[in-house]
Design a protein around this motif. Sequence first.
Motif, PDB file in Angstrom:
ATOM      1  N   TRP A  73       0.830  -1.216   0.000  1.00 56.27           N
ATOM      2  CA  TRP A  73       0.000   0.000   0.000  1.00 56.27           C
ATOM      3  C   TRP A  73       0.861   1.261   0.000  1.00 56.27           C
ATOM      4  CZ3 TRP A  73      -4.518   1.964  -1.057  1.00 56.27           C
ATOM      5  CH2 TRP A  73      -4.922   3.176  -0.489  1.00 56.27           C
ATOM      6  N   GLU A  74       1.977   1.205   0.719  1.00 57.16           N
ATOM      7  CA  GLU A  74       2.888   2.354   0.746  1.00 57.16           C
ATOM      8  C   GLU A  74       3.502   2.595  -0.631  1.00 57.16           C
ATOM      9  OE1 GLU A  74       5.742   1.435   3.729  1.00 57.16           O
ATOM     10  OE2 GLU A  74       4.319   1.530   5.390  1.00 57.16           O
ATOM     11  N   HIS A  81       2.151   1.589  -3.628  1.00 57.20           N
ATOM     12  CA  HIS A  81       1.164   1.871  -4.674  1.00 57.20           C
ATOM     13  C   HIS A  81      -0.229   1.861  -4.049  1.00 57.20           C
ATOM     14  CE1 HIS A  81      -0.812   1.967  -8.513  1.00 57.20           C
ATOM     15  NE2 HIS A  81      -1.398   0.794  -8.314  1.00 57.20           N
ATOM     16  N   GLN A  82      -1.033   2.894  -4.345  1.00 52.17           N
ATOM     17  CA  GLN A  82      -2.357   3.036  -3.749  1.00 52.17           C
ATOM     18  C   GLN A  82      -3.378   2.180  -4.501  1.00 52.17           C
ATOM     19  OE1 GLN A  82      -2.466   5.465  -0.859  1.00 52.17           O
ATOM     20  NE2 GLN A  82      -0.450   4.643  -1.263  1.00 52.17           N
ATOM     21  N   GLU A 100     -10.924   5.282   0.816  1.00 47.78           N
ATOM     22  CA  GLU A 100      -9.881   5.451  -0.203  1.00 47.78           C
ATOM     23  C   GLU A 100     -10.395   5.009  -1.570  1.00 47.78           C
ATOM     24  OE1 GLU A 100      -7.029   6.827   0.062  1.00 47.78           O
ATOM     25  OE2 GLU A 100      -6.624   6.930   2.224  1.00 47.78           O
ATOM     26  N   LEU A 104     -10.307   6.997  -5.021  1.00 48.43           N
ATOM     27  CA  LEU A 104      -9.543   6.460  -6.152  1.00 48.43           C
ATOM     28  C   LEU A 104     -10.437   5.907  -7.258  1.00 48.43           C
ATOM     29  CD1 LEU A 104      -6.838   4.542  -4.063  1.00 48.43           C
ATOM     30  CD2 LEU A 104      -6.478   6.648  -5.371  1.00 48.43           C
TER      31      LEU A 104
END
Length: 572
Positions: free
Chosen positions: A277-278, A280-281, A312, A316
């Motif tokens: 996650w850090e 790539h979102q 999120e 997104l």
Amino acid sequence: MADALKAEGNKAFSAKDYPTAIEKFTQAIEIEPENHILFSNRSAVYSAQAEYQKALDDAEKAITIKPDWSKGHARKGAAYKGLGDLLAAHDAYEEALKIEPENAQAKSGMSAVQRAINEEANADGIAGDPSAGLGGMFNDPALFQKLANNPKTAPLLADAEFMAKLKKIQQNPNSVGEEIRDPRFLQVMSVLLGIDMNFGGEGGPSDQPQDTPMTDAKPAPRQQPKKEPTPEPEPVDEEAIAKKKAQEAGDAEKKIGNEFYKKKEFDQAIEHYEKAWELHQDVTYLNNIGAAKFEKGDYQGTVETCQKAVQEGRDLRADFKTIAKAFTRIGSAYEKLGDLTQAIEFYHKSLTEHRTPEALTKLRNAEKTKATTEKDAYIDEAEAEKARELGQQKFQEGNWPAAVDAFTEMTKRAPTDPRGFSNRAAALIKLMAFPQAVTDCDEATSRDPKFIRAYMRKGQALVAMKEYNRALDTFTEAGTHDDGTHAREIEQQQQKCLEAQFSARAGETEQQTMERIQNDPEIMSILQDPVMQSILNQAKSDPAALQEHMKNDQVRIKIQKLMAAGVIRMGR
């Protein structure tokens, strides 16, 4: 039941109704969780929907249950092929064929995977050696026909040196790089590609026919071909490249996390999912963190993580299926925490995003559990007794509706006590709600088969409905459970019932009696009974024998029904 659901699932799969097929197989799995065939079938449906990770999970489950089942390994191969892991697919199909060498599905799958592997290898070879792809065109089956039909290349077929070089290229396409400098091969390529090129260049052979007459006119000056403008190179999208690299790095971490997840090493799995996650979102990574926390029993953490996934995901613009999955997991976590109200709310939210059999089943089960829990929590013997006393008071006052309400409260507070249902039946009879009274009496006797008062009230309601035969059966059943205390009352009620039947047909002609009997299925059933036919035939010649047979309670009640119906007329 599981077999029936499996059959329905197979039928839906054949009709390409994949959501229904998954729902049926999932329901069957809940009944038989160790049935490897059900997991295998659901894996096939998931593959048909291109949900290859789910297909792989189900195939793995089927193999775990039955390792020597070749079809399970074949399902695994299909899932891996869909995921793009051709080597893993090859290994899975190979394992299936080791177990069952003649498995047609595994053979077909192995062949398809091998072709895909070869295509990848060929593609890699062309990329590494541009000339390798050119060599293949010289193996065109119509090569010589095309060369013979073109006046520029027809003479080459008689050139031994050229033919030797052509044969060499055909045998080894990679050698085309050595011969490509020969202008004859460029001319051949021009013919094969269907384009017209002047391979001679300045001072080379002309494209004009050789028999064109020469003139003294000066040749027109050759026009210099216009140079095409050199296209500007496309600007490099540094942001897109960085994003792609980040996604690849995130997916790599996710893959490592998946391996730990399969080993049930959830803390390590969470660590890699968080790192993904850090990098790539992608909301899928958050959903995976939620799944790992759920499996390790951190249900509150599951709720928080999946709520973040929803938030999120909205920002997104994540796929609605991903949002639905997060909502479903929140509902499951709340269910584990014992908060069924919240669980139901989030299952509904999931179904609003994307309707899946899994979420629908979870919702129905949660609603059922909540209803049962609330019903059980309402049970209170002390409150039930208060409701009974209030009902009796209202009954004595003649306030029948209030009595019904009080006894209804008693049935909720003490659902196993037959008195609440029997007392409510008495009040319903006063209100002339006879069918409801009969139902309540049946509820009472189902809880206590020896509750005679309920039988008597049911018989009373049936007489009021003029269903005399059913009433007689009810009084007879009461007698089978009676210890002698109510024998006289039961006999009196039976007699009243018979008298009511006699009164109902008073003044009836024999023709009318015959028509009524023929339309009465119970009377016709008695008349068609071989034992009763024998007794009635005996009674024609010996009436006293009828009295002897009536000592049997079952026979007596049948004879009484025939008498009340007018089939047997005494004294005639």
